[in-house]
Design a protein around this motif. Structure first.
Motif, PDB file in Angstrom:
ATOM      1  N   LEU A 194      12.056  -1.860  -6.131  1.00 49.39           N
ATOM      2  CA  LEU A 194      12.896  -2.706  -5.462  1.00 49.39           C
ATOM      3  C   LEU A 194      14.381  -2.423  -5.750  1.00 49.39           C
ATOM      4  O   LEU A 194      15.233  -2.313  -4.892  1.00 49.39           O
ATOM      5  N   LYS A 195      14.459  -1.611  -7.051  1.00 49.09           N
ATOM      6  CA  LYS A 195      15.824  -1.063  -7.187  1.00 49.09           C
ATOM      7  C   LYS A 195      16.178   0.050  -6.344  1.00 49.09           C
ATOM      8  O   LYS A 195      17.383   0.257  -6.019  1.00 49.09           O
ATOM      9  N   GLN A 196      15.322   0.715  -5.717  1.00 47.39           N
ATOM     10  CA  GLN A 196      15.695   2.106  -4.832  1.00 47.39           C
ATOM     11  C   GLN A 196      15.542   1.519  -3.122  1.00 47.39           C
ATOM     12  O   GLN A 196      15.831   2.228  -2.634  1.00 47.39           O
ATOM     13  N   LEU A 197      14.992   0.458  -3.132  1.00 47.44           N
ATOM     14  CA  LEU A 197      14.762  -0.062  -1.626  1.00 47.44           C
ATOM     15  C   LEU A 197      16.014   0.120  -0.854  1.00 47.44           C
ATOM     16  O   LEU A 197      15.938   0.533   0.442  1.00 47.44           O
ATOM     17  N   PRO A 198      17.259  -0.237  -1.211  1.00 43.38           N
ATOM     18  CA  PRO A 198      18.425  -0.127  -0.429  1.00 43.38           C
ATOM     19  C   PRO A 198      18.503   1.446   0.033  1.00 43.38           C
ATOM     20  O   PRO A 198      18.972   1.561   1.220  1.00 43.38           O
ATOM     21  N   ALA A 199      18.589   2.236  -0.857  1.00 45.61           N
ATOM     22  CA  ALA A 199      18.630   3.531  -0.582  1.00 45.61           C
ATOM     23  C   ALA A 199      17.622   4.176   0.534  1.00 45.61           C
ATOM     24  O   ALA A 199      17.895   4.937   1.343  1.00 45.61           O
ATOM     25  N   TYR A 200      16.375   3.671   0.351  1.00 45.48           N
ATOM     26  CA  TYR A 200      15.268   4.073   1.187  1.00 45.48           C
ATOM     27  C   TYR A 200      15.434   3.553   2.412  1.00 45.48           C
ATOM     28  O   TYR A 200      15.346   4.260   3.526  1.00 45.48           O
TER      29      TYR A 200
ATOM     30  N   GLN B  56       0.863  -0.963  -0.096  1.00 47.63           N
ATOM     31  CA  GLN B  56       0.125  -0.058   0.044  1.00 47.63           C
ATOM     32  C   GLN B  56       0.757   1.234   0.046  1.00 47.63           C
ATOM     33  O   GLN B  56       1.973   1.091   0.316  1.00 47.63           O
ATOM     34  N   ALA B  57       0.273   2.513  -0.466  1.00 48.29           N
ATOM     35  CA  ALA B  57       1.080   3.541  -0.613  1.00 48.29           C
ATOM     36  C   ALA B  57       1.985   3.980   0.606  1.00 48.29           C
ATOM     37  O   ALA B  57       3.006   4.664   0.255  1.00 48.29           O
ATOM     38  N   ASN B  58       1.581   3.637   1.912  1.00 45.15           N
ATOM     39  CA  ASN B  58       2.596   4.122   2.844  1.00 45.15           C
ATOM     40  C   ASN B  58       3.729   3.155   3.350  1.00 45.15           C
ATOM     41  O   ASN B  58       4.392   3.649   4.218  1.00 45.15           O
ATOM     42  N   LYS B  59       3.702   2.097   2.378  1.00 44.00           N
ATOM     43  CA  LYS B  59       4.795   1.090   2.945  1.00 44.00           C
ATOM     44  C   LYS B  59       6.056   1.398   2.496  1.00 44.00           C
ATOM     45  O   LYS B  59       6.314   2.243   1.430  1.00 44.00           O
ATOM     46  N   ASN B  60       7.327   0.579   3.112  1.00 43.20           N
ATOM     47  CA  ASN B  60       8.650   0.802   2.558  1.00 43.20           C
ATOM     48  C   ASN B  60       8.754   0.619   1.050  1.00 43.20           C
ATOM     49  O   ASN B  60       9.478   1.245   0.373  1.00 43.20           O
ATOM     50  N   LEU B  61       7.886  -0.266   0.533  1.00 44.40           N
ATOM     51  CA  LEU B  61       7.846  -0.549  -0.973  1.00 44.40           C
ATOM     52  C   LEU B  61       6.339  -0.590  -1.243  1.00 44.40           C
ATOM     53  O   LEU B  61       5.692  -1.383  -0.602  1.00 44.40           O
ATOM     54  N   THR B  62       6.300   0.339  -2.274  1.00 46.50           N
ATOM     55  CA  THR B  62       4.638   0.334  -2.732  1.00 46.50           C
ATOM     56  C   THR B  62       4.507   0.123  -3.979  1.00 46.50           C
ATOM     57  O   THR B  62       5.415   0.217  -4.912  1.00 46.50           O
TER      58      THR B  62
ATOM     59  N   PHE C 215       9.523   9.177   6.316  1.00 47.41           N
ATOM     60  CA  PHE C 215       9.761   8.702   4.901  1.00 47.41           C
ATOM     61  C   PHE C 215      11.081   9.167   4.368  1.00 47.41           C
ATOM     62  O   PHE C 215      11.535  10.434   4.933  1.00 47.41           O
ATOM     63  N   PRO C 216      11.602   8.518   3.475  1.00 40.85           N
ATOM     64  CA  PRO C 216      12.876   8.726   2.869  1.00 40.85           C
ATOM     65  C   PRO C 216      13.108  10.079   2.263  1.00 40.85           C
ATOM     66  O   PRO C 216      14.340  10.749   2.177  1.00 40.85           O
ATOM     67  N   GLY C 217      11.904  10.976   1.836  1.00 42.45           N
ATOM     68  CA  GLY C 217      11.831  12.159   1.296  1.00 42.45           C
ATOM     69  C   GLY C 217      12.117  13.216   2.401  1.00 42.45           C
ATOM     70  O   GLY C 217      12.338  14.355   1.967  1.00 42.45           O
ATOM     71  N   MET C 218      12.264  12.885   3.531  1.00 52.10           N
ATOM     72  CA  MET C 218      12.104  13.800   4.881  1.00 52.10           C
ATOM     73  C   MET C 218      13.603  14.536   4.903  1.00 52.10           C
ATOM     74  O   MET C 218      14.701  13.714   4.428  1.00 52.10           O
ATOM     75  N   THR C 219      13.995  15.722   5.214  1.00 50.29           N
ATOM     76  CA  THR C 219      15.314  16.187   5.375  1.00 50.29           C
ATOM     77  C   THR C 219      15.708  16.153   6.994  1.00 50.29           C
ATOM     78  O   THR C 219      14.958  15.911   7.823  1.00 50.29           O
TER      79      THR C 219
ATOM     80  N   THR D  26      18.363   2.667   3.981  1.00 49.93           N
ATOM     81  CA  THR D  26      19.436   3.467   4.643  1.00 49.93           C
ATOM     82  C   THR D  26      19.046   4.654   5.265  1.00 49.93           C
ATOM     83  O   THR D  26      19.331   5.227   6.059  1.00 49.93           O
ATOM     84  N   ARG D  27      17.962   5.700   4.297  1.00 52.98           N
ATOM     85  CA  ARG D  27      17.574   6.772   4.824  1.00 52.98           C
ATOM     86  C   ARG D  27      16.597   6.742   5.865  1.00 52.98           C
ATOM     87  O   ARG D  27      16.976   7.560   6.932  1.00 52.98           O
ATOM     88  N   ARG D  28      15.833   5.805   5.836  1.00 49.31           N
ATOM     89  CA  ARG D  28      14.967   5.702   7.042  1.00 49.31           C
ATOM     90  C   ARG D  28      15.545   5.231   8.402  1.00 49.31           C
ATOM     91  O   ARG D  28      15.258   5.792   9.332  1.00 49.31           O
ATOM     92  N   ALA D  29      16.851   4.606   8.306  1.00 54.87           N
ATOM     93  CA  ALA D  29      17.689   4.109   9.417  1.00 54.87           C
ATOM     94  C   ALA D  29      18.458   5.264   9.780  1.00 54.87           C
ATOM     95  O   ALA D  29      18.303   5.540  11.228  1.00 54.87           O
ATOM     96  N   ALA D  30      18.717   6.419   8.989  1.00 52.93           N
ATOM     97  CA  ALA D  30      19.349   7.288   9.561  1.00 52.93           C
ATOM     98  C   ALA D  30      18.283   8.278  10.251  1.00 52.93           C
ATOM     99  O   ALA D  30      18.849   9.288  10.970  1.00 52.93           O
ATOM    100  N   LEU D  31      17.205   8.344   9.538  1.00 53.04           N
ATOM    101  CA  LEU D  31      16.237   9.403  10.067  1.00 53.04           C
ATOM    102  C   LEU D  31      16.035   9.028  11.467  1.00 53.04           C
ATOM    103  O   LEU D  31      15.691   9.681  12.526  1.00 53.04           O
TER     104      LEU D  31
END
Length: 388
Positions: free
Chosen positions: A247-253, A184-190, A363-367, A255-260
Motif C-alpha cells: 500500500l505504501k508503494q502503490l502510488p509509485a507503482y 494474487q501475485a500478478n495484481k497491482n497490489l499483492t 509491471f512496474p519493474g519494466m524499463t 504512476t509507473r504502470r500508466a507511464a509504461l
C-alpha cells in the motif's frame, strides 16, 4: 566479443523491496504468523483507503467472491448475471453456492460486460449482477447501479484486477454494494495470495468473518458455537504485512504502470506506421488514464488479416524472450460449462475476443527499453504473418 542474450521479460512480475522483506522477517520472528494483529492493521488501513467502509480480508480472491454471494443470500435456484470473459473463478463461485451463471456478451471496445444487454437477461430468478473490470477498466458505474436499483438486484463487483482504479474521481470500492478484490501475485497490489471484500455494514462484515472461519461464533470464555456453514479462508499476518508495505508503494507503482502504458500506445503505433501496417486492424486497449489502473496491457489480434493464430504469435514472442498471457478465453468454451448447455455462439463477441486477445508484459519493474523491444518484436511478427 560474445553475443549476449537479452533477459526474458515475463508478462508480469511482483515487486518487493527490502523493507517488505524485513517486515516479513519481523512477523516470522514474532511467533504470530497466522491471522492476528497485522491482519487487523491491514483491514483497518484498507477501510481507510475505501473511505471508511467495512473491509474483511481472505486467503484468496475466489473466497472473497464466494463469500460475497453468501453474504448476499444467493444460493440454490438463483441466477447471477456475469461476463464470459474473465478468469473462470467468476463463474465457478456462482456454481459453488448452487446458483446459475447467466452470461451476457461483452462490449467489443472495453471488453467488459455490455450493460445495454443485461436487462434482456433478467428473469424472476435473477438476484445479482457480477460485472468484471477487465485489466482494471471499470464499467459505467452509474448505468450499473441504476440498472440494479431498477430491478432490485444486488451488485457483486468482481474488481479482482481493479485495485487503484477509479470512477469519476472516486476509488473503486469506496462506494457501491459488495466489492471483491484479489491480491494474487500478478495484481497491482499483492499479498502473494489473498483478497479483500468491501461490505456495506457491520452485520455483513460479521457474517463474512463467520464464513471465512468455519462459521465460528465466539461466545466469550465459556465456549463457542457454529451457526453457518463456513470454510477456512482467513488471511495470515505474513500476507497482511506484505499488503501493508505494498500500500505504501502503490502510488509509485500506479504512476509507473500508466507511464509504461502510454509508451505502449506511442511505440506500437510508431512501429506499425514504420512497417506499413496502418491498415492492420490491431485493437489496442481503451486509452483511459483517469480511471484504469493499467493492470494489464491487452491487444486483440486481427486474426482475419494474419496467416497464423494467436499461439504462433505467442511462440515467436517467447523465442524473442518476451512472455505473454491469454486473459481470457470465453468461459462458455470450457468443458465444464459446455456440459451444462452453455454455448460460445450465444455470446459471439466474447467468443471472438476470447480467441484473439493477447496480454503483453506490463509491471512496474519494466524499463523504457523493454517497451521498445516488445513493440518492435511484436510488430515484426505481425508484419511477417500479414496476409497479402
Amino acid at each position: 566479443m560474445s553475443n549476449s542474450t537479452p533477459p526474458f521479460i515475463p508478462f508480469t512480475r511482483p515487486s518487493f523491496n527490502q523493507e517488505t522483506i524485513d517486515a516479513v522477517g519481523e512477523v516470522l520472528r514474532s511467533g504470530w504468523v497466522t491471522s492476528g494483529p497485522k491482519l487487523a492493521e491491514f483491514e483497518a488501513t484498507l477501510s481507510e483507503y475505501f473511505s471508511g467502509r467495512h473491509v474483511r480480508c481472505f486467503a484468496n480472491g475466489t473466497a472473497t467472491m464466494k463469500i460475497a454471494l453468501q453474504v448476499a443470500g444467493i444460493g440454490e435456484g438463483d441466477e447471477v448475471i456475469t461476463t464470459p470473459i474473465s478468469w473462470v473463478a467468476t463463474a465457478n463461485v456462482i456454481l459453488s453456492v448452487g446458483a446459475k451463471p447467466i452470461f451476457v456478451d461483452i462490449d467489443p471496445i472495453t471488453r467488459n460486460i455490455d450493460l445495454n444487454k443485461v436487462a434482456v437477461a433478467i428473469t424472476p430468478k435473477t438476484r445479482a449482477i457480477m460485472p468484471v473490470y477487465l485489466a482494471g477498466l471499470p464499467v459505467d458505474m452509474n448505468q450499473l447501479y441504476n440498472l440494479a436499483k431498477q430491478h432490485k438486484l444486488r451488485v457483486i463487483e468482481d474488481a479482482a484486477q481493479a485495485f487503484g482504479s477509479q470512477w469519476k474521481g472516486k476509488k473503486i470500492g469506496s462506494f457501491g454494494d459488495l466489492v471483491s478484490f484479489s491480491f494474487q501475485a500478478n495484481k497491482n497490489l499483492t499479498t502473494v495470495e489473498g483478497g479483500c471484500l468491501v461490505l456495506n455494514n457491520a452485520d455483513e462484515a460479521k457474517l463474512a468473518e463467520k464464513f471465512r472461519l468455519q462459521g465460528l461464533t465466539r461466545q466469550g470464555m465459556d465456549g463457542m458455537d457454529v451457526d453457518v456453514l463456513g470454510g477456512k479462508d482467513n488471511l495470515t499476518d505474513v500476507n497482511a504485512v506484505i499488503g501493508l508495505q505494498q500500500l505504501k508503494q502503490l502510488p509509485a507503482y500506479q504512476t509507473r504502470r500508466a507511464a509504461l502504458a502510454r509508451q505502449y500506445f506511442d511505440v506500437i503505433r510508431s512501429e506499425l506506421a514504420s512497417a506499413g501496417l496502418e491498415n492492420l486492424k490491431l485493437q489496442l486497449p481503451v486509452e483511459n488514464f483517469s480511471e484504469s489502473n493499467w493492470h494489464m496491457f491487452q491487444v486483440v489480434l486481427p486474426l482475419d488479416q494474419l496467416k497464423c493464430d494467436r499461439a504462433q504469435v505467442m511462440t515467436e514472442l517467447k523465442d524473442l524472450g518476451i512472455g505473454t498471457g491469454v486473459h481470457y478465453p470465453a468461459i462458455t468454451g470450457f468443458t465444464l460449462y459446455k456440459e451444462q448447455g452453455y454455448k460460445t455462439s450465444d455470446t459471439p463477441i466474447a467468443e471472438r475476443i476470447g480467441r484473439s486477445i493477447l496480454t503483453l508484459p506490463l509491471f512496474p519493474g519494466m524499463t523504457d527499453e523493454d517497451i521498445g523491444r516488445i513493440a518492435s518484436g511484436f510488430v515484426g511478427i505481425l508484419k511477417k504473418h500479414r496476409k497479402n
